[in-house]
Design a protein around this motif. Structure first.
Motif, PDB file in Angstrom:
ATOM      1  N   SER A  99       0.841  -1.200   0.000  1.00 50.20           N
ATOM      2  CA  SER A  99       0.000   0.000   0.000  1.00 50.20           C
ATOM      3  C   SER A  99       0.879   1.254   0.000  1.00 50.20           C
ATOM      4  CB  SER A  99      -0.940  -0.008   1.205  1.00 50.20           C
ATOM      5  OG  SER A  99      -0.216  -0.105   2.403  1.00 50.20           O
ATOM      6  N   ASN A 100       0.236   2.417  -0.123  1.00 46.48           N
ATOM      7  CA  ASN A 100       0.924   3.715  -0.219  1.00 46.48           C
ATOM      8  C   ASN A 100       1.907   3.703  -1.380  1.00 46.48           C
ATOM      9  OD1 ASN A 100      -0.393   4.423   2.144  1.00 46.48           O
ATOM     10  ND2 ASN A 100       1.324   3.849   3.431  1.00 46.48           N
ATOM     11  N   PHE A 101       1.517   3.088  -2.456  1.00 45.95           N
ATOM     12  CA  PHE A 101       2.435   2.838  -3.556  1.00 45.95           C
ATOM     13  C   PHE A 101       1.975   3.602  -4.787  1.00 45.95           C
ATOM     14  CE2 PHE A 101       4.546  -0.948  -6.021  1.00 45.95           C
ATOM     15  CZ  PHE A 101       5.520  -0.090  -6.493  1.00 45.95           C
ATOM     16  N   GLN A 102       2.718   4.621  -5.171  1.00 45.92           N
ATOM     17  CA  GLN A 102       2.485   5.353  -6.403  1.00 45.92           C
ATOM     18  C   GLN A 102       3.630   5.043  -7.356  1.00 45.92           C
ATOM     19  OE1 GLN A 102       2.198   9.434  -5.262  1.00 45.92           O
ATOM     20  NE2 GLN A 102       0.304   9.128  -4.116  1.00 45.92           N
ATOM     21  N   PRO A 103       3.392   5.118  -8.657  1.00 47.33           N
ATOM     22  CA  PRO A 103       4.477   4.824  -9.602  1.00 47.33           C
ATOM     23  C   PRO A 103       5.695   5.715  -9.358  1.00 47.33           C
ATOM     24  CG  PRO A 103       2.380   5.000 -10.748  1.00 47.33           C
ATOM     25  CD  PRO A 103       2.139   5.442  -9.342  1.00 47.33           C
ATOM     26  N   ILE A 104       6.858   5.099  -9.354  1.00 49.21           N
ATOM     27  CA  ILE A 104       8.105   5.851  -9.203  1.00 49.21           C
ATOM     28  C   ILE A 104       9.001   5.552 -10.391  1.00 49.21           C
ATOM     29  CG2 ILE A 104       8.071   6.062  -6.691  1.00 49.21           C
ATOM     30  CD1 ILE A 104       9.880   3.638  -6.565  1.00 49.21           C
ATOM     31  N   VAL A 153       9.356   8.931  -0.413  1.00 44.34           N
ATOM     32  CA  VAL A 153       8.055   8.270  -0.356  1.00 44.34           C
ATOM     33  C   VAL A 153       8.211   6.956   0.391  1.00 44.34           C
ATOM     34  CG1 VAL A 153       7.127   9.311  -2.455  1.00 44.34           C
ATOM     35  CG2 VAL A 153       8.368   7.165  -2.612  1.00 44.34           C
ATOM     36  N   GLU A 154       7.127   6.545   1.009  1.00 43.41           N
ATOM     37  CA  GLU A 154       7.163   5.324   1.805  1.00 43.41           C
ATOM     38  C   GLU A 154       6.159   4.335   1.236  1.00 43.41           C
ATOM     39  OE1 GLU A 154       7.868   5.371   6.301  1.00 43.41           O
ATOM     40  OE2 GLU A 154       5.700   5.135   6.089  1.00 43.41           O
ATOM     41  N   ILE A 155       6.603   3.110   1.040  1.00 45.74           N
ATOM     42  CA  ILE A 155       5.751   2.033   0.545  1.00 45.74           C
ATOM     43  C   ILE A 155       5.628   1.008   1.672  1.00 45.74           C
ATOM     44  CG2 ILE A 155       5.487   0.231  -1.189  1.00 45.74           C
ATOM     45  CD1 ILE A 155       7.248   2.026  -3.024  1.00 45.74           C
ATOM     46  N   THR A 156       4.406   0.567   1.958  1.00 46.91           N
ATOM     47  CA  THR A 156       4.150  -0.317   3.092  1.00 46.91           C
ATOM     48  C   THR A 156       3.799  -1.724   2.627  1.00 46.91           C
ATOM     49  OG1 THR A 156       3.284   1.582   4.304  1.00 46.91           O
ATOM     50  CG2 THR A 156       2.762  -0.602   5.181  1.00 46.91           C
ATOM     51  N   ILE A 180      11.948   5.521  -0.171  1.00 50.61           N
ATOM     52  CA  ILE A 180      12.752   5.840  -1.343  1.00 50.61           C
ATOM     53  C   ILE A 180      12.928   7.355  -1.376  1.00 50.61           C
ATOM     54  CG2 ILE A 180      12.931   5.647  -3.847  1.00 50.61           C
ATOM     55  CD1 ILE A 180      10.770   3.351  -3.483  1.00 50.61           C
ATOM     56  N   PHE A 181      14.168   7.801  -1.438  1.00 49.06           N
ATOM     57  CA  PHE A 181      14.488   9.225  -1.412  1.00 49.06           C
ATOM     58  C   PHE A 181      14.747   9.744  -2.827  1.00 49.06           C
ATOM     59  CE2 PHE A 181      15.432   7.638   2.787  1.00 49.06           C
ATOM     60  CZ  PHE A 181      14.921   8.631   3.613  1.00 49.06           C
ATOM     61  N   PRO A 182      14.610  11.058  -3.031  1.00 53.77           N
ATOM     62  CA  PRO A 182      14.822  11.632  -4.377  1.00 53.77           C
ATOM     63  C   PRO A 182      16.199  11.341  -4.976  1.00 53.77           C
ATOM     64  CG  PRO A 182      13.806  13.254  -2.921  1.00 53.77           C
ATOM     65  CD  PRO A 182      14.171  12.077  -2.071  1.00 53.77           C
ATOM     66  N   ASN A 183      17.218  11.188  -4.125  1.00 50.58           N
ATOM     67  CA  ASN A 183      18.574  10.929  -4.644  1.00 50.58           C
ATOM     68  C   ASN A 183      18.770   9.452  -5.012  1.00 50.58           C
ATOM     69  OD1 ASN A 183      18.757   9.690  -2.175  1.00 50.58           O
ATOM     70  ND2 ASN A 183      20.458  10.921  -1.425  1.00 50.58           N
ATOM     71  N   GLY A 184      17.740   8.623  -4.847  1.00 50.09           N
ATOM     72  CA  GLY A 184      17.830   7.214  -5.225  1.00 50.09           C
ATOM     73  C   GLY A 184      18.126   6.276  -4.078  1.00 50.09           C
ATOM     74  N   ARG A 185      18.348   6.827  -2.888  1.00 47.40           N
ATOM     75  CA  ARG A 185      18.621   5.968  -1.726  1.00 47.40           C
ATOM     76  C   ARG A 185      17.362   5.193  -1.350  1.00 47.40           C
ATOM     77  NH1 ARG A 185      20.189   9.165   3.297  1.00 47.40           N
ATOM     78  NH2 ARG A 185      17.970   8.993   3.688  1.00 47.40           N
ATOM     79  N   ILE A 186      17.540   3.914  -1.060  1.00 48.25           N
ATOM     80  CA  ILE A 186      16.420   3.041  -0.701  1.00 48.25           C
ATOM     81  C   ILE A 186      16.693   2.468   0.681  1.00 48.25           C
ATOM     82  CG2 ILE A 186      15.168   0.937  -1.335  1.00 48.25           C
ATOM     83  CD1 ILE A 186      16.128   1.468  -4.237  1.00 48.25           C
TER      84      ILE A 186
END
Length: 185
Positions: free
Chosen positions: A131-136, A162-165, A178-184
């Motif tokens: 959930s809380n999942f939008q296309p990235i 953004v946070e995916i649960t 997932i952060f804007p700089n690509g860090r997961i």
């Protein structure tokens, strides 16, 4: 003499009773033993089921992070299947249902339109939801991450990402950020 003989017979019958008692268990002892074993087995089974669910969620969490890292790596490495008149924009990870998602190669056609080519469609393990999942979108070369609207508009992520649960039936959750700089994480 008869008194001595009577005492010896009584003593002998006591020995027989005592020795017979040592040959087996009483019904109460057996019932108590079976009851204790049932309690131990039942509690172990419940603990095993909880552990199994926890491991399933943890395994799916790690798999999802690996797939995100693969999409990021493919975008950074410019691994592409775009045709000669298309340019690779990046790799998109987006939800299909609450238990599946897709990894797409995103190409820009000659007319500027974004084209999507699915590379993988993983399913979550049974009983898990996302959930809380939008296309990235992981962009080519930079590895930056952007939101991708349903209209194909590339939008910036919030600075805190953004946070995916991921959730299991028991309500336990794990989150991937997932952060804007690509860090997961």
């Amino acid at each position: 003499m008869e008194l001595v003989r009577l005492v010896q017979l009584h003593s002998h019958s006591l020995d027989i009773m005592i020795s017979r008692k040592n040959f087996g268990f009483t019904l109460i002892e057996i019932i108590l033993s079976v009851g204790i074993l049932a309690i131990i087995t039942g509690s172990s089974y419940v603990a095993l089921i909880q552990f199994s669910r926890s491991q399933g969620l943890n395994s799916e969490y790690l798999r999802f992070k690996n797939i995100l890292n693969l999409a990021k790596s493919n975008a950074s490495s410019q691994i592409l299947n775009c045709t000669s008149n298309q340019t690779l924009v990046g790799y998109r990870v987006s939800p299909l249902t609450n238990s599946s998602y897709t990894i797409d190669e995103v190409c820009r056609g000659g007319n500027g339109q974004l084209l999507y080519r699915s590379t993988r469609t993983p399913e979550l393990s049974t009983g898990l939801t996302i959930s809380n999942f939008q296309p990235i979108l992981f962009l080519v070369i930079s590895g930056e991450v952007k939101n991708l609207s349903s209209e194909g508009i590339i939008l910036d992520l919030p600075s805190d990402g953004v946070e995916i649960t991921l959730s299991d039936k028991g309500g336990k959750t794990m989150r991937v950020r997932i952060f804007p700089n690509g860090r997961i994480e």
